[in-house]
Design a protein around this motif. Structure first.
Motif, PDB file in Angstrom:
ATOM      1  N   ASP A 281      13.065 -14.130  13.075  1.00 54.40           N
ATOM      2  CA  ASP A 281      13.405 -15.543  12.937  1.00 54.40           C
ATOM      3  C   ASP A 281      12.247 -16.315  12.304  1.00 54.40           C
ATOM      4  OD1 ASP A 281      11.539 -15.896  14.977  1.00 54.40           O
ATOM      5  OD2 ASP A 281      13.074 -15.944  16.536  1.00 54.40           O
ATOM      6  N   THR A 282      12.469 -17.584  12.035  1.00 55.58           N
ATOM      7  CA  THR A 282      11.457 -18.308  11.250  1.00 55.58           C
ATOM      8  C   THR A 282      10.153 -18.515  12.007  1.00 55.58           C
ATOM      9  OG1 THR A 282      12.429 -20.422  11.915  1.00 55.58           O
ATOM     10  CG2 THR A 282      13.088 -19.553   9.766  1.00 55.58           C
ATOM     11  N   GLN A 283      10.188 -18.483  13.338  1.00 51.93           N
ATOM     12  CA  GLN A 283       8.918 -18.680  14.044  1.00 51.93           C
ATOM     13  C   GLN A 283       8.106 -17.384  14.086  1.00 51.93           C
ATOM     14  OE1 GLN A 283       9.772 -20.077  17.988  1.00 51.93           O
ATOM     15  NE2 GLN A 283      10.483 -18.093  18.733  1.00 51.93           N
ATOM     16  N   SER A 284       8.690 -16.266  13.700  1.00 53.11           N
ATOM     17  CA  SER A 284       7.984 -14.987  13.755  1.00 53.11           C
ATOM     18  C   SER A 284       7.765 -14.361  12.390  1.00 53.11           C
ATOM     19  CB  SER A 284       8.802 -13.985  14.590  1.00 53.11           C
ATOM     20  OG  SER A 284       9.388 -14.600  15.695  1.00 53.11           O
ATOM     21  N   ALA A 285       8.621 -14.676  11.444  1.00 53.03           N
ATOM     22  CA  ALA A 285       8.611 -13.958  10.165  1.00 53.03           C
ATOM     23  C   ALA A 285       7.449 -14.400   9.286  1.00 53.03           C
ATOM     24  CB  ALA A 285       9.922 -14.210   9.423  1.00 53.03           C
ATOM     25  N   PRO A 286       7.022 -13.529   8.392  1.00 53.34           N
ATOM     26  CA  PRO A 286       6.121 -13.988   7.346  1.00 53.34           C
ATOM     27  C   PRO A 286       6.863 -15.002   6.463  1.00 53.34           C
ATOM     28  CG  PRO A 286       6.882 -11.746   6.893  1.00 53.34           C
ATOM     29  CD  PRO A 286       7.390 -12.113   8.245  1.00 53.34           C
ATOM     30  N   PRO A 287       6.136 -15.783   5.660  1.00 59.86           N
ATOM     31  CA  PRO A 287       6.824 -16.749   4.791  1.00 59.86           C
ATOM     32  C   PRO A 287       7.958 -16.077   4.032  1.00 59.86           C
ATOM     33  CG  PRO A 287       4.453 -16.998   4.587  1.00 59.86           C
ATOM     34  CD  PRO A 287       4.686 -15.786   5.446  1.00 59.86           C
ATOM     35  N   SER A 288       9.114 -16.728   4.013  1.00 62.01           N
ATOM     36  CA  SER A 288      10.291 -16.104   3.396  1.00 62.01           C
ATOM     37  C   SER A 288      11.224 -17.186   2.919  1.00 62.01           C
ATOM     38  CB  SER A 288      11.013 -15.233   4.433  1.00 62.01           C
ATOM     39  OG  SER A 288      12.292 -14.865   3.959  1.00 62.01           O
ATOM     40  N   PHE A 289      11.818 -17.005   1.782  1.00 63.41           N
ATOM     41  CA  PHE A 289      12.893 -17.889   1.336  1.00 63.41           C
ATOM     42  C   PHE A 289      14.247 -17.214   1.520  1.00 63.41           C
ATOM     43  CE2 PHE A 289      15.918 -19.638  -1.655  1.00 63.41           C
ATOM     44  CZ  PHE A 289      15.787 -20.991  -1.426  1.00 63.41           C
ATOM     45  N   GLY A 290      14.273 -15.896   1.312  1.00 54.20           N
ATOM     46  CA  GLY A 290      15.540 -15.181   1.442  1.00 54.20           C
ATOM     47  C   GLY A 290      16.292 -15.120   0.128  1.00 54.20           C
ATOM     48  N   PRO A 291      17.583 -14.763   0.218  1.00 53.40           N
ATOM     49  CA  PRO A 291      18.354 -14.604  -1.017  1.00 53.40           C
ATOM     50  C   PRO A 291      18.648 -15.946  -1.659  1.00 53.40           C
ATOM     51  CG  PRO A 291      19.768 -14.359   0.902  1.00 53.40           C
ATOM     52  CD  PRO A 291      18.367 -14.500   1.414  1.00 53.40           C
ATOM     53  N   GLY A 292      18.688 -15.982  -2.982  1.00 55.79           N
ATOM     54  CA  GLY A 292      18.992 -17.227  -3.686  1.00 55.79           C
ATOM     55  C   GLY A 292      18.313 -17.196  -5.036  1.00 55.79           C
ATOM     56  N   GLY A 293      18.995 -17.743  -6.032  1.00 53.12           N
ATOM     57  CA  GLY A 293      18.386 -17.814  -7.356  1.00 53.12           C
ATOM     58  C   GLY A 293      18.062 -16.441  -7.921  1.00 53.12           C
ATOM     59  N   SER A 294      18.887 -15.472  -7.614  1.00 52.44           N
ATOM     60  CA  SER A 294      18.703 -14.102  -8.136  1.00 52.44           C
ATOM     61  C   SER A 294      17.250 -13.665  -8.000  1.00 52.44           C
ATOM     62  CB  SER A 294      19.129 -14.018  -9.603  1.00 52.44           C
ATOM     63  OG  SER A 294      20.515 -14.209  -9.714  1.00 52.44           O
ATOM     64  N   ARG A 295      16.704 -13.839  -6.787  1.00 51.95           N
ATOM     65  CA  ARG A 295      15.290 -13.583  -6.652  1.00 51.95           C
ATOM     66  C   ARG A 295      14.936 -12.493  -5.653  1.00 51.95           C
ATOM     67  NH1 ARG A 295      13.232 -15.354  -2.000  1.00 51.95           N
ATOM     68  NH2 ARG A 295      11.093 -15.497  -2.715  1.00 51.95           N
ATOM     69  N   LEU A 296      15.811 -12.246  -4.648  1.00 54.52           N
ATOM     70  CA  LEU A 296      15.325 -11.486  -3.501  1.00 54.52           C
ATOM     71  C   LEU A 296      15.018 -10.036  -3.829  1.00 54.52           C
ATOM     72  CD1 LEU A 296      14.447 -11.621  -0.621  1.00 54.52           C
ATOM     73  CD2 LEU A 296      16.799 -11.229   0.097  1.00 54.52           C
ATOM     74  N   GLY A 297      15.830  -9.406  -4.692  1.00 55.58           N
ATOM     75  CA  GLY A 297      15.556  -8.010  -5.030  1.00 55.58           C
ATOM     76  C   GLY A 297      14.171  -7.842  -5.608  1.00 55.58           C
ATOM     77  N   VAL A 298      13.820  -8.730  -6.540  1.00 55.82           N
ATOM     78  CA  VAL A 298      12.498  -8.677  -7.157  1.00 55.82           C
ATOM     79  C   VAL A 298      11.423  -9.068  -6.141  1.00 55.82           C
ATOM     80  CG1 VAL A 298      11.022  -9.747  -8.904  1.00 55.82           C
ATOM     81  CG2 VAL A 298      13.371  -9.092  -9.483  1.00 55.82           C
ATOM     82  N   ALA A 299      11.664 -10.174  -5.433  1.00 52.45           N
ATOM     83  CA  ALA A 299      10.630 -10.714  -4.545  1.00 52.45           C
ATOM     84  C   ALA A 299      10.344  -9.768  -3.379  1.00 52.45           C
ATOM     85  CB  ALA A 299      11.052 -12.089  -4.034  1.00 52.45           C
ATOM     86  N   ILE A 300      11.387  -9.197  -2.793  1.00 48.82           N
ATOM     87  CA  ILE A 300      11.138  -8.325  -1.630  1.00 48.82           C
ATOM     88  C   ILE A 300      10.508  -7.010  -2.093  1.00 48.82           C
ATOM     89  CG2 ILE A 300      13.420  -7.203  -1.484  1.00 48.82           C
ATOM     90  CD1 ILE A 300      11.253  -8.428   1.462  1.00 48.82           C
TER      91      ILE A 300
END
Lengths: 812, 164
Positions: A537-556
């Protein structure tokens, strides 16, 4: 610490066969297939209440009274909230442009049908809905404006009286000597187009469970939330809480496509939880709510556009004037959909100068929001129709016309006039592959035969760019100047050598957990099935935006490989100490750390991790003993926007060419897609099966957009499409078999050379289908200018042609 | 509201419950019995996501009331796998990427189970007739069509002509 992220498969520390770059069974699937995945409505909490929201039946009215007494008396009702509670406990929604947000519950007036007016928390949804019927609201109807042309007139009713206008933004962006280009052109093609509202409609609507902690003054929100960190920041602002006191738990969700929405409903539910002394309250949006006032209504647009062309077929300028009906507020990111075309304004072409006349207008309709692609799909529909008109006027084949104007493959990285930089591509090869796959000359001869029989057969050839890996600077022109969208991952190897990856995004359907397992298994030489991917969850995770803007495959990919590299560096120090050498002599390959060429000087990843965690006596001084690392990836080289909105925003530019053959039934106006072929280049394919799945799904949504889907309203702003009987989703009958071929031009800027590909085909499909329809209509002298090209609209055009022709023969 | 007693066999187990007459079958399964694998997509009978089998026939659980299944048998997606072994249709969806978000998948799987139980070698029209009753927003149906082909093969039927 320098982090080394492989730029290609070959740089991974493994010998073939690799797991990455292949399709494989998804680790997500067993739970999904057996019904064990916990979607938000599957979650039950102790003492949980259920919310129902009472919504406005008027598009514009003053609220003169609300009586909740009878509802409060109903057994099982625990709390009721109205605009008074919203005023007391919350701020208006943030909006883009700024200042066009309202409270989550109407406080003085309602501005669209479906706007929340009151809400009930009760022991069951059934009781909550019973109570809703007992609430009396008195309305004093006001004049409605449901059409942006009318809304821009001086005497129009005002959606927000305090604003003094319905125009949220009115600006012309000029990139280069546009005036001159049009003056010097041999030929100018101008046309007007209409793209009707349509949108995401994921099969799961939005849902949430909100818990207000009255002692800690904090909020915990579970939900089908696409962008948990952004969502949390928004709630912190709404409820004036420190951002570390809002925890967002994103459940796996049943699709999103940008159109999950839910902020208003969540805020209403939070108010209810507060009023119910912190009991958790669940709100599950039903489909009628979603279709009436949910988060998916996108792209309600009126276009007037022109291109300047030389006689040799080179396009020298582009002008686009857009009036975008954002609905009643700017809360739902509709404005950024109008800004995103800057990332690919001139498409795959060398058009050197361009102008964007952008008007964002408020009307008494539900606020418009994002949908897959965020805004370019209608823009490319317009650009590609203009390209076909010009080609037809100059007598050039549409495929060849595009070839003449493509950015050449040796011109990358290529800066487009609206300021974004495309990373790489070979557009001509993509065109060649698509034409070959379709056997384009054979299609054209078959079309010629069909035309002789009077059949309306058309072929569309269209090309578009999918901007990938977004950054916020793309939206500077509508008031979002920020840059940088970090994505983090924590990779941990346990004492037995088993690997866990912790990420900040939940399942949504794109198979990213499988991708993570493929990456890690190749890096450390284990099986993908042995890698566990865990959501935080957001209080535990490293900074993350998640899926959106065709970005997550590259970003993760960047985040995971960066974290793996950080572990490699630490582990190499440990191994070097044990082997009495320097860390730079230690190499990781196929799951072994050691000195190359010295078989006895090798340790498995598990041995190294076990040593680090269990044998402090063997570790060199000052080494971090955890075989664990977090890496936060963000795209390099992003620039702030200049005065004309120009910025290096999206990191990658995928490109596609679609070739479509349609036949229009003269009697009914019904379009049959007879052939669908495409070639696309999204760089390195991390998991080809996933890429194909995204493409297939995106074509289907593009076909829905082109032919079926439309949110319609009457002149009083009353929605006419509030069930799936009226809002038409593509079924297996409407979606053709899609023939596909891949071209791979790796991105020089990204981990492994991958480009964003999640939004994909919807950038090109509506353009291609409409090009095909207009090719079919061309012999009739007619053109479809409105999307969706529903049977009635085409039937009208065909009748118009027949009437004109009959008229001609009578007078002629 | 006064409850009504019903007896119903769900995935092979007899259940007895007192339910409000207005309680939908979908809500009964999901919220009274915790069988949350049956999902709700539209609650007006169009999307097919909530499909379950009633006495072997697929029906929309959102349009039925729990009291209407009194004395009948209900099969849901939770009843398909045998322990750790997935049903061949589930296997086929996994092999052929017949799902993305997976929200609509249980409804598709139950409809296909009805079809393949009755007819192990369905025609293209029969397959499309079943799939056409449900909506998937992610896959564009391509993976689902491949999954049907694979399931037919796994369950011993012939190869359908659909994707030949």
């Amino acid at each position: 610490m320098a982090v080394d992220i492989p730029k290609s498969f070959e740089e991974l520390p493994t010998s073939a066969p690799r797991h990455i770059g292949r399709g494989r069974r998804r680790i997500e699937d067993p739970a999904l297939l057996t019904g064990r995945t916990q979607f938000i409505d599957d979650v039950e909490l102790p003492r949980m209440l259920h919310c129902a929201i009472l919504r406005s039946p008027f598009a514009h009215a003053r609220i003169t009274g609300i009586d909740t007494q009878e509802a409060e008396a109903l057994p099982g009702v625990v709390a009721i909230v109205t605009g008074e509670d919203a005023l007391r406990w919350s701020h208006p929604a943030q909006s883009s442009p700024e200042g066009w947000g309202t409270h989550c519950l109407a406080t003085d007036a309602v501005r669209y049908v479906g706007e929340p007016v009151a809400a009930v928390a009760a022991i069951s949804r059934y009781v909550a809905e019973d109570a809703m019927e007992l609430i009396t609201v008195e309305y004093d109807p006001l004049d409605v404006v449901a059409d942006p042309a009318a809304a821009m007139k001086a005497d129009s009713p005002l959606v927000h009286a305090g604003q003094g206008t319905n125009v949220m933004m009115d600006r012309v962006f000029t990139w280069g000597e546009v005036e001159q280009a049009f003056e010097k052109a041999d030929c100018v093609v101008s046309e007007e187009f209409r793209w009707n509202r349509m949108g995401a409609n994921p099969t799961e609507t939005f849902g949430c469970i909100c818990e207000w902690d009255p002692l800690d003054l904090s909020l915990t929100i579970r939900g089908s939330i696409q962008s948990p960190s952004m969502f949390g920041l928004g709630r912190a602002a709404t409820f004036a809480l420190p951002s570390n006191k809002v925890n967002i738990i994103s459940q796996p969700h049943g699709g999103s496509f940008g159109g999950k929405g839910g902020t208003r409903g969540t805020d209403v539910t939070c108010l209810l939880s507060r009023k119910a002394d912190g009991r958790p309250v669940k709100w599950i949006e039903d489909r009628v709510e979603y279709l009436t006032a949910g988060g998916s209504q996108a792209w309600d647009r009126y276009y007037s556009a022109s291109i300047a062309v030389r006689n040799d077929g080179i396009v020298t300028g582009l002008r686009v004037a857009l009036v975008d009906d954002l609905g009643a507020t700017g809360e739902a990111y509709g404005a950024i959909c109008a800004a995103k075309p800057l990332a690919a304004f001139t498409g795959p072409y060398t058009i050197p100068v361009a102008e964007y006349d952008l008007k964002l207008v408020a009307t008494n309709k539900v606020p418009s929001g994002p949908y897959r692609g965020m805004g370019p799909p209608p823009h490319f529909f317009v650009l590609e129709q203009l390209m076909d008109l010009a080609a037809r006027q100059l007598g050039i084949d549409p495929a060849e016309f595009r070839r003449k104007n493509f950015i050449p493959k040796d011109a990358f990285p290529y800066m487009i006039p609206s300021g974004n930089e495309y990373d790489s591509g070979d557009y001509e090869e993509v065109l060649n592959q698509a034409l070959a796959l379709a056997d384009y000359p054979a299609l054209r001869s078959a079309q010629a035969e069909a035309r002789k029989e009077g059949r309306l057969v058309g072929i569309g050839v269209a090309s578009a760019i999918e901007p990938g890996v977004f950054d916020w600077n793309a939206y500077a022109i509508v008031g979002m100047p920020g840059t940088g969208v970090p994505e983090g991952a924590t990779v941990s190897i346990d004492i037995m050598g088993f690997i866990t990856v912790r990420v900040g995004f939940s399942l949504e359907g794109q198979g990213q957990y499988t991708l993570v397992s493929q990456l890690v298994s190749d890096y450390f030489g284990t099986d993908p099935e042995m890698v566990r991917v865990v959501y935080l969850d957001t209080q535990s995770a490293p900074p993350s935006f998640g899926p959106g803007g065709s970005r997550l495959g590259v970003a993760i990919t960047g985040a995971v490989l960066g974290a793996c590299d950080r572990i490699r560096t630490k582990a190499s120090q440990v191994v070097a100490g044990l082997m009495q050498t320097e860390p730079e002599n230690i190499v990781l390959r196929d799951g072994q750390f050691g000195i190359p060429g010295v078989p006895e000087a090798q340790m498995s990843v598990a041995e190294v991790a076990g040593t680090m965690l269990a044998r402090s006596d063997l570790l060199p001084p000052d080494v971090d003993p955890r075989p664990e690392a977090t890496h936060v990836w963000t795209a390099a080289g992003r620039t702030p926007a200049d005065e004309e909105g120009r910025a290096k925003s999206y990191l990658t530019a995928a490109q596609a060419v679609h070739v479509v053959q349609v036949e229009i039934d003269r009697e009914t106006g019904f379009v049959e897609i007879q052939r669908y072929c495409l070639a696309d280049d999204c760089g390195t394919r991390l998991n080809p099966a996933t890429v194909e799945g995204q493409t297939d799904g995106s074509v289907a949504q593009g076909i829905g957009a082109a032919l079926l889907e439309e949110y319609s309203f009457d002149s009083d702003g009353q929605p006419q499409t509030t069930t799936f009987m009226d809002y038409l989703m593509p079924t297996v009958y409407e979606v053709p078999t899609v023939e596909k071929v891949a071209v791979v031009t790796p991105s020089p800027f990204t981990p492994l050379g991958a480009k964003g590909c999640g939004e994909g085909a919807i950038h090109t499909t509506p353009a291609a289908v409409l090009c095909a329809i207009n090719d079919a209509l061309a012999p009739l002298g007619q053109m479809a200018r409105e999307v969706p090209a529903a049977p009635k609209r085409l039937w009208d055009l065909i009748r118009l042609a027949e009437d004109t022709s009959a008229e001609g023969s009578r007078t002629g | 509201m006064a409850g009504r007693q019903i007896r119903v066999n769900i995935n092979g187990t007899d259940h007895q419950a007192i339910v409000e007459p207005r309680l939908s079958l979908a809500d009964f399964l999901r919220h009274e019995l915790g069988l949350t694998g049956t999902h709700i997509g539209c609650e007006h009978g169009v999307c097919g996501i909530c499909n379950v089998l009633i006495d072997g026939r697929s029906m929309r659980s959102c349009l039925l009331l729990a009291v209407q299944v009194d004395g009948r048998s209900v099969e849901t997606v939770e009843g398909l796998a045998e322990g750790e072994k997935l049903h061949p249709i589930q296997e086929a969806f996994m092999d052929e990427q017949g799902l993305q978000c997976g929200f609509c998948t249980p409804g598709f799987i139950m409809s296909l189970k009805e079809l393949l139980d009755r007819n192990p070698n369905p025609s293209e029209d029969e397959i499309k007739d079943v799939l056409g009753g449900s909506i998937c927003r992610c896959t564009g149906y391509a993976g689902i069509l491949r999954a049907v082909q694979s399931a037919v093969a796994k369950m011993g039927g012939g190869r359908p002509s659909l994707l030949d």
